[in-house]
Write a protein that holds these residues in place. Structure first.
Motif, PDB file in Angstrom:
ATOM      1  N   ALA A   5      55.994  28.690  13.164  1.00  0.00           N
ATOM      2  CA  ALA A   5      56.590  27.894  14.418  1.00  0.00           C
ATOM      3  C   ALA A   5      55.770  27.952  15.309  1.00  0.00           C
ATOM      4  N   GLU A   6      55.979  27.596  16.528  1.00  0.00           N
ATOM      5  CA  GLU A   6      55.629  27.017  18.385  1.00  0.00           C
ATOM      6  C   GLU A   6      55.982  28.659  18.963  1.00  0.00           C
ATOM      7  N   PHE A   7      55.839  29.186  19.385  1.00  0.00           N
ATOM      8  CA  PHE A   7      56.160  30.809  20.350  1.00  0.00           C
ATOM      9  C   PHE A   7      55.853  30.757  21.579  1.00  0.00           C
ATOM     10  N   ASN A   8      56.976  30.625  22.633  1.00  0.00           N
ATOM     11  CA  ASN A   8      56.643  30.278  24.102  1.00  0.00           C
ATOM     12  C   ASN A   8      57.127  31.585  24.501  1.00  0.00           C
ATOM     13  N   VAL A   9      56.028  32.794  24.780  1.00  0.00           N
ATOM     14  CA  VAL A   9      56.545  33.817  25.514  1.00  0.00           C
ATOM     15  C   VAL A   9      56.975  34.069  27.077  1.00  0.00           C
ATOM     16  N   PHE A  10      57.715  34.049  27.715  1.00  0.00           N
ATOM     17  CA  PHE A  10      57.824  33.937  29.311  1.00  0.00           C
ATOM     18  C   PHE A  10      58.542  35.291  29.612  1.00  0.00           C
ATOM     19  N   GLN A  11      58.264  35.484  30.980  1.00  0.00           N
ATOM     20  CA  GLN A  11      59.658  36.273  31.643  1.00  0.00           C
ATOM     21  C   GLN A  11      60.462  35.760  32.305  1.00  0.00           C
ATOM     22  N   PRO A  12      61.524  36.139  32.784  1.00  0.00           N
ATOM     23  CA  PRO A  12      62.507  35.892  33.226  1.00  0.00           C
ATOM     24  C   PRO A  12      62.345  35.140  35.107  1.00  0.00           C
ATOM     25  N   SER A  13      63.136  33.977  35.610  1.00  0.00           N
ATOM     26  CA  SER A  13      61.909  33.556  36.686  1.00  0.00           C
ATOM     27  C   SER A  13      62.676  35.150  38.179  1.00  0.00           C
ATOM     28  N   ALA A  14      61.897  34.934  39.081  1.00  0.00           N
ATOM     29  CA  ALA A  14      62.003  35.980  40.103  1.00  0.00           C
ATOM     30  C   ALA A  14      62.638  36.112  40.514  1.00  0.00           C
ATOM     31  N   VAL A  15      63.538  35.549  41.253  1.00  0.00           N
ATOM     32  CA  VAL A  15      64.873  34.757  41.704  1.00  0.00           C
ATOM     33  C   VAL A  15      66.034  34.527  40.817  1.00  0.00           C
ATOM     34  N   ALA A  16      67.081  34.914  40.333  1.00  0.00           N
ATOM     35  CA  ALA A  16      67.912  34.676  38.369  1.00  0.00           C
ATOM     36  C   ALA A  16      68.298  33.244  39.586  1.00  0.00           C
ATOM     37  N   GLY A  17      68.623  32.745  38.507  1.00  0.00           N
ATOM     38  CA  GLY A  17      69.712  31.057  39.053  1.00  0.00           C
ATOM     39  C   GLY A  17      68.405  30.125  38.905  1.00  0.00           C
ATOM     40  N   LEU A  18      67.658  30.775  39.916  1.00  0.00           N
ATOM     41  CA  LEU A  18      66.153  29.406  39.894  1.00  0.00           C
ATOM     42  C   LEU A  18      65.492  29.530  38.776  1.00  0.00           C
ATOM     43  N   GLY A  19      65.857  27.931  38.490  1.00  0.00           N
ATOM     44  CA  GLY A  19      64.801  27.633  36.974  1.00  0.00           C
ATOM     45  C   GLY A  19      64.631  29.030  36.129  1.00  0.00           C
ATOM     46  N   SER A  20      64.526  28.443  34.245  1.00  0.00           N
ATOM     47  CA  SER A  20      64.851  28.522  32.974  1.00  0.00           C
ATOM     48  C   SER A  20      63.840  29.999  33.165  1.00  0.00           C
ATOM     49  N   GLY A  21      62.972  30.072  33.900  1.00  0.00           N
ATOM     50  CA  GLY A  21      62.214  31.276  33.766  1.00  0.00           C
ATOM     51  C   GLY A  21      60.777  31.127  34.265  1.00  0.00           C
ATOM     52  N   SER A  22      59.484  32.291  34.255  1.00  0.00           N
ATOM     53  CA  SER A  22      58.986  32.319  35.298  1.00  0.00           C
ATOM     54  C   SER A  22      57.761  30.819  34.940  1.00  0.00           C
ATOM     55  N   GLY A  23      56.874  30.615  35.471  1.00  0.00           N
ATOM     56  CA  GLY A  23      56.303  29.438  35.467  1.00  0.00           C
ATOM     57  C   GLY A  23      56.158  28.291  36.424  1.00  0.00           C
ATOM     58  N   VAL A  24      55.705  27.173  36.589  1.00  0.00           N
ATOM     59  CA  VAL A  24      56.083  26.413  37.251  1.00  0.00           C
ATOM     60  C   VAL A  24      56.432  25.200  36.799  1.00  0.00           C
ATOM     61  N   GLU A  25      57.852  24.443  37.382  1.00  0.00           N
ATOM     62  CA  GLU A  25      58.930  23.654  36.762  1.00  0.00           C
ATOM     63  C   GLU A  25      58.866  22.310  37.176  1.00  0.00           C
ATOM     64  N   PHE A  26      58.781  21.029  36.392  1.00  0.00           N
ATOM     65  CA  PHE A  26      58.951  20.065  37.111  1.00  0.00           C
ATOM     66  C   PHE A  26      59.416  18.953  36.338  1.00  0.00           C
ATOM     67  N   ALA A  27      60.107  17.765  37.106  1.00  0.00           N
ATOM     68  CA  ALA A  27      59.851  16.688  35.570  1.00  0.00           C
ATOM     69  C   ALA A  27      59.682  15.790  36.091  1.00  0.00           C
ATOM     70  N   LEU A  28      58.939  15.089  34.627  1.00  0.00           N
ATOM     71  CA  LEU A  28      58.082  13.580  34.919  1.00  0.00           C
ATOM     72  C   LEU A  28      59.010  12.733  34.776  1.00  0.00           C
ATOM     73  N   GLN A  29      58.700  11.499  35.511  1.00  0.00           N
ATOM     74  CA  GLN A  29      59.735  10.817  35.819  1.00  0.00           C
ATOM     75  C   GLN A  29      59.543   9.466  35.220  1.00  0.00           C
ATOM     76  N   GLU A  30      59.910   8.247  34.284  1.00  0.00           N
ATOM     77  CA  GLU A  30      59.797   7.607  33.956  1.00  0.00           C
ATOM     78  C   GLU A  30      60.112   6.351  34.922  1.00  0.00           C
ATOM     79  N   LYS A  31      60.235   5.790  36.240  1.00  0.00           N
ATOM     80  CA  LYS A  31      60.784   4.942  37.184  1.00  0.00           C
ATOM     81  C   LYS A  31      60.893   3.538  37.415  1.00  0.00           C
ATOM     82  N   THR A  32      60.470   3.060  35.932  1.00  0.00           N
ATOM     83  CA  THR A  32      60.462   1.415  35.840  1.00  0.00           C
ATOM     84  C   THR A  32      61.923   1.207  35.259  1.00  0.00           C
ATOM     85  N   GLY A  33      63.049   1.803  34.425  1.00  0.00           N
ATOM     86  CA  GLY A  33      64.204   1.579  34.259  1.00  0.00           C
ATOM     87  C   GLY A  33      64.399   1.765  32.361  1.00  0.00           C
TER      88      GLY A  33
END
Length: 750
Positions: free
Chosen positions: A363-391
């Motif tokens: 398996a592949e394991f991803n070890v990470f801490q909780p978000s620095a502010v509870a309720g914002l994001g799924s955990g630590s690190g940088v989060e973004f959404a990659l979008q396909e904008k043509t439909g």
């Protein structure tokens, strides 16, 4: 919890309620508390209170070292509890709570609130001993000389913090609580310095003989020698103004350069006593296989000496969602006190377990801490959404995502880049023969609805029984929907009433595709999380993502999410806050001195303080985060306090007819001792924050490091250059007044 609830009180009530309910539990059933989030809050506040007490003791000792009399020391010491208690009353009136931010402000306030009282006591004692004045007369004379400076220094701090408290968003909330705490404490200390401190001086102070204590004698001799060297340096800088200004501009450029080198982030990542492990198996893995891998991983985790508990779940993880091949673990560490003795932090435990988990090839394991502010994001690190904008070009999105992840994982700034979108999950594709269905008079909608009901489920209705509501669902039994060949046992009714087998109308084909299709702002998207490598911050990762996204096709876009969105949103607010603070302070000083030039003599010390803050933060490996920014803004007012003490006296002497250079040098000489005293008390008051450890230590250090570095440089190099700034400003004002006076004379002659 509901907004405005007390986290500690809620926790205690929940525990008490569980104890009450446990009395009615069936035999053999018991409850146990594995993780208490309020423990982090409780220990963080406890550590800050300890720091508060340590800072108070250090400040009192420093004041005693300078004043060398317990009766004299008592006067500024009394200013602390009065100001702190008054601040807590004001915070309650404003509806704020006791938390890390407000308590950090209180620790910093200890070093600030004694400043005004120290200046008053030092001045009264100097007049008594040097000019042989009576105590009451000396007190009146001192207050006549210092009232303007005391009010000015306090209102300058208020002018720094009040405008930034109106900023919007999370940044504004953080600034607001810190600003109000500091401002109220300073204003109360000003009131104390103008009323209580003079009254106590008149009661407690007496003419004193030089101390025979060897420590005090050596200290006084050293202080006298340092004062003479300081006066010589001030005079030398004034005489060699061009060289001094060249050095100042070099420091100004150095401040910009060092600040630009600081790694940036939004909030400091604290040791919360827990972390998460996301587990991802190959797409075709079943839940039973996932459970086996989780069991192996759990054995490694529980064997670590720093781990107390772990919770496991198969079938989903925090970042990739639900799938048979997904699993997750929540690892709870032992209490901070126990781990401190063993030398374990959450980062060290994560690194140890990450190395052990790499030994599991399934398996592949991803070890990470909780978000620095509870309720914002799924955990630590940088989060973004990659979008396909043509439909809806999902295939292109998956291909571009694979390229993006590969590029990100090859960058040294990135520890790991992962996504929740998996485009090659094995699937069964139902291919309906529409012509045959029409020939057999089977409605196509009925074929799909039959498959949905039997393989998925469908709600029929609700019914009431024994005072409860039960929901009725219809679905095929497990053994009739477990394998592809079960399709042969599904029948669909035609319009003529005949039951037609599903395998006559459709066939199943093996294919691959995404397990789920996510949308963000209506566009087909893939959520991506990127963890910074050791030695890098989230700001570095954000820049890397921008660079890599520029290489992708133009039909792809991205949107920041979670805590990263707040970081991006607040990225420009520091410059706004600093600009507002400088403008407000400048306007206040211009009104105070009735001059547009003299405020520069006060404010030009700020870049020197900012250089010290940036250098110490960079050297100690801290980041430019929200706490750093609060401290950076505070330095404008804190450094200006030293400038005002010199400029105020120099301006008085200059108005009395003394030459600008002589007035500046004399003001620097006479104000050196109180400036050094207030600076030393403030620096040592901050020192417990700098040396903090335990829960919340990163936040305390993020605030204290820049303030320590800034005040050290402002109280050494800064106060040497302030007299030069005053001389330049005074001479500039004089040059402007000469042409004006000539014009007036000509008009009178005419």
């Amino acid at each position: 919890m509901l907004p405005g609830s007390n986290a500690l009180a809620v926790t205690e009530r929940v525990k008490a309620e569980m104890e009450r309910l446990s009395e009615a539990f069936p035999k053999g059933v018991k409850w146990q508390l594995f993780y208490d989030a309020s423990e982090f809050i409780k220990l963080s506040i406890y550590e800050v209170i300890n720091t508060l007490i340590q800072a108070l003791i250090l400040v009192i000792l420093v004041v005693y070292l300078f004043l060398q009399n317990w009766r004299t020391t008592l006067i500024p010491a009394l200013a602390v509890p009065v100001s702190i208690v008054g601040t807590f009353i004001a915070l309650a009136a404003f509806g704020f709570t006791i938390n890390n931010v407000s308590l950090l402000a209180m620790v910093l306030a200890i070093g600030i609130v004694v400043d005004d009282a120290i200046v008053v006591v030092e001045s009264v004692e100097r007049l008594i001993n040097e000019q042989n004045m009576e105590v009451v007369a000396a007190t009146k004379q001192a207050m006549t000389e210092l009232s303007g400076a005391i009010v000015a220094t306090s209102l300058v701090l208020a002018a720094v913090f009040v405008p930034v408290s109106f900023l919007a968003g999370i940044t504004g909330i953080m600034y607001r609580e810190f600003a109000i705490s500091i401002t109220v404490a300073v204003l109360i200390s000003t009131l104390v310095a103008l009323t209580l401190s003079p009254a106590l001086c008149a009661i407690f102070l007496k003419p004193s003989l030089p101390s025979n204590n060897k420590i005090f004698v050596k200290f006084n001799n050293w202080l006298e020698g340092v004062g003479k060297k300081y006066t010589w340096l001030v005079k030398a800088c004034s005489e060699k103004a061009k060289r001094s200004y060249i050095g100042f501009f070099i420091m100004l450029g150095g401040c910009y350069f060092v600040f630009s080198q600081l790694p940036s982030s939004f909030m400091p990542q604290e040791d919360q006593g827990r972390f998460f492990v996301d587990i991802t198996l190959p797409d075709a893995a079943t839940v039973s296989r996932t459970n086996e891998v989780i069991s192996k991983a759990n054995q490694f985790v529980m064997s670590h000496a720093g781990v107390a508990y772990s919770f496991t779940l198969a079938g989903e993880n925090r970042r990739a969602g639900s799938a048979q091949s997904h699993g997750q673990m929540e690892v709870i560490l032992k209490p901070w006190q126990v781990r401190a003795e063993q030398g374990f932090t959450v980062t060290s435990v994560m690194n140890d377990i990450r190395k052990q988990l790499y030994a599991i090839p399934d398996a592949e394991f991803n070890v990470f801490q909780p978000s620095a502010v509870a309720g914002l994001g799924s955990g630590s690190g940088v989060e973004f959404a990659l979008q396909e904008k043509t439909g809806g070009n999902l295939t292109g999105l998956v291909e571009s995502l694979e390229v993006l992840l590969a590029n990100l994982n090859n960058r040294p700034e990135v520890a790991k880049a992962s996504s929740s979108l998996r485009g090659s999950v094995p699937q069964l594709f139902l291919e309906l023969d529409r012509e045959k269905a029409m020939a057999l008079e089977v409605p196509i909608a009925d074929v799909y609805s039959t498959m949905k009901v039997l393989t998925g489920s469908s709600t029929i209705n609700d019914f009431n029984l024994f005072g409860r509501v039960y929901r009725v669902k219809v679905q095929a039994e497990d053994e009739f929907r477990a394998r592809p060949e079960n399709l042969n046992e599904f029948y669909v009714r035609s319009k003529n009433g005949a039951m037609v087998p599903s395998n006559v109308l459709a066939k199943l084909n093996l294919t691959t595709g995404p397990s789920a299709i996510n949308r963000f702002n209506m566009f087909t998207s893939a959520m991506v999380n990127v963890s910074p490598a050791e030695g890098y911050a989230s700001g570095d990762v954000i820049n890397v993502i921008k660079e890599e996204m520029a290489k992708l096709p133009p039909n792809l876009g991205y949107e920041w999410t979670g805590l990263t969105y707040q970081e991006i949103r607040s990225s420009g607010q520091l410059s706004i806050a600093i600009s507002l603070a400088i403008v407000f302070v400048f306007l206040f000083l211009a009104a105070l001195y009735e001059s547009w030039s003299l405020p520069f003599a006060v404010l030009l010390i700020s870049p020197i303080a900012m250089l010290g803050a940036s250098v110490l933060t960079l050297v100690t490996g801290h980041e430019n985060n929200l706490f750093f920014q609060v401290a950076f803004i505070a330095l404008i007012g804190l450094a200006a306090k030293n400038s005002i003490l010199i400029v105020e006296v120099a301006n008085q002497l200059y108005q009395e007819g003394m030459d600008a250079a002589d007035a500046a040098i004399e003001a620097a000489r006479s104000r050196f001792r109180p400036i050094l005293m207030t600076a030393a008390s403030f620096v040592l008051g901050v020192l417990p924050l700098v040396l903090a450890s335990g829960p919340g230590a990163v936040g305390r250090q993020s605030v204290s490091m820049p303030i320590l570095g800034g005040m050290l440089l402002a109280s050494s190099i800064g106060i040497i250059l302030v007299p030069l700034f005053f001389i330049t400003a005074a001479r500039f004002v004089k040059k402007q007044q000469i042409p004006a006076s000539k014009v007036v004379e000509e008009q009178v002659d005419a």
